[in-house]
Scaffold this active site. Structure first.
Site, PDB file in Angstrom:
ATOM      1  N   ASP A  56       5.790  -9.022   6.630  1.00 12.07           N
ATOM      2  CA  ASP A  56       5.504  -9.148   5.087  1.00 12.07           C
ATOM      3  C   ASP A  56       4.426 -10.090   4.425  1.00 12.07           C
ATOM      4  OD1 ASP A  56       6.286 -12.006   4.281  1.00 12.07           O
ATOM      5  OD2 ASP A  56       7.866 -11.249   5.756  1.00 12.07           O
ATOM      6  N   TYR A 143       6.160  -2.241 -13.424  1.00 12.30           N
ATOM      7  CA  TYR A 143       5.262  -2.237 -12.478  1.00 12.30           C
ATOM      8  C   TYR A 143       3.829  -2.793 -12.958  1.00 12.30           C
ATOM      9  CZ  TYR A 143       1.329  -0.333  -9.582  1.00 12.30           C
ATOM     10  OH  TYR A 143       0.269  -0.114  -8.857  1.00 12.30           O
TER      11      TYR A 143
END
Ligand code: UFG
Length: 325
Positions: A56, A143
């Site tokens: 990640d 978003y």
């Protein structure tokens, strides 16, 4: 002192835009480490010549940055507008929290440069087009709100810690670069969806709304070829200055209607591509066109493949290359 960046970390480098950018960076002589958790990216999309680390963009990135890097290109993100409205935590955590951890790791390890994938979605419904970087930022979806929050955090890090940063606000990205192209498990973007019809994966396309205040009634978008976008990343990286956070809109400055896109796909593929009109999709602004003046004047950026036919032809060649023989 040689101030040219050499070793770069590319988060999300197994995704569509990240893989094209990583490929161009390798071709330009950079040492590239691709970091991707493969949640939406593909291991086989990591370009040759890159070192690949699965992980990640927070903890794994932090341990990698301890090695010493000249810069980070941060593509890794959740990027589905509809999903962001349904599952906001996935976006606030996956985009904002992860990026804050990445910024902190960069500060801790003295990583000097950042190029961040921002979006036209930070502007929301524009008052005027083309949209300049000075336009009000009023995102209409989660978003866009998360990307804007990260942009603000980057500005603070540049001011307080001397980070050299650029945010690139993408408009509608299209096309492919050889074996690197768009292949999302959940596809929402117009061009790949339209190309699913000649590819035999879909019977027809739905055009969301034909009663917008545009010439043919369908929404108008500004398409930019993914290789032109990648080139802008290289230029932005090279132009970053310590303590400054520059923001650039990236599009062609030309709008194409949804109907025009479907017609172009018909012409390129030679397939009739049946299309029906459906209801408007919630939250779609009628017209989104970028002013890329700043990128042109400050970075010397110039799109080389601004023609929609070229973008569709490259996307179609990519789609065909992935079909079973
Ligand atoms: N559309 C259709 N049918 C489809 C899919 C899309 O008609 O099956 C229409 C949409 O309604 C819109 C246009 O095609 O009018 C373009 O839609 P996309 O989903 O391809 O792209 P968007 O303009 O919605 O989104 C793009 C980026 C987002 C970014 C946004 C900024 O993909 O990441 O611009 O507003 F947030």
């Amino acid at each position: 002192m040689n101030n040219t960046p050499k070793k770069l970390l590319v988060t999300g480098g197994a995704g569509y835009i990240g893989s094209v950018c990583a490929a161009r960076l390798v071709e330009s002589g950079y040492e590239v480490v691709v970091l991707d958790d493969l949640s939406t990216g593909h291991a086989d999309a990591v370009p040759d010549g890159c070192r690949f680390v699965e992980g990640d963009a927070a903890e794994t990135a932090a341990s990698l940055l301890a090695e010493g890097f000249d810069g980070v290109l941060h593509f890794a993100a959740k990027s589905l507008v509809g999903e962001s409205m349904q599952y906001p935590a996935k976006y606030w955590n996956g985009n904002v929290l992860v990026s804050l951890q990445l910024l902190e790791a960069m500060r801790k390890h003295g990583t000097p440069r950042l190029v961040f994938s921002s979006t036209a979605a930070v502007y929301g419904q524009p008052d005027e087009v083309p949209i300049a970087e000075s336009a009000p930022t009023r995102p209409t979806n989660t978003y866009g709100a998360t990307k804007l929050a990260i942009d603000h955090a980057i500005t603070s890090y540049a001011a307080a810690h001397g980070l050299a940063a650029a945010s690139l606000r993408y408009f509608n990205v299209a096309g492919a670069y050889g074996r690197f192209g768009e292949r999302h498990t959940t596809e929402t973007h117009l061009i790949p969806i339209v190309l699913q019809v000649p590819a035999g994966d879909r019977q027809q396309v739905q055009i969301y709304g034909d009663d917008y205040p545009t010439e043919d009634g369908t929404c108008v978008r500004d398409y930019i070829h993914v290789t032109d976008l990648a080139d802008a990343h290289l230029l932005a990286l090279e132009h970053t200055t310590p303590g400054a956070h520059r923001i650039y809109n990236l599009g062609n400055g030309t709008g194409f209607s949804n109907k025009h896109v479907v017609d172009t796909c018909r012409a390129v593929t030679g397939h009739p591509i049946p299309a029906v009109t459906a209801d408007r999709r919630g939250g779609d602004p009628a017209v989104l066109v970028a002013s890329s003046e700043r990128a042109r004047t400050e970075l010397g950026w110039k799109p080389e493949r601004a023609n929609l036919d070229d973008m569709v032809a490259d996307a179609w060649a990519f789609t065909q290359s992935r079909q079973p023989a």
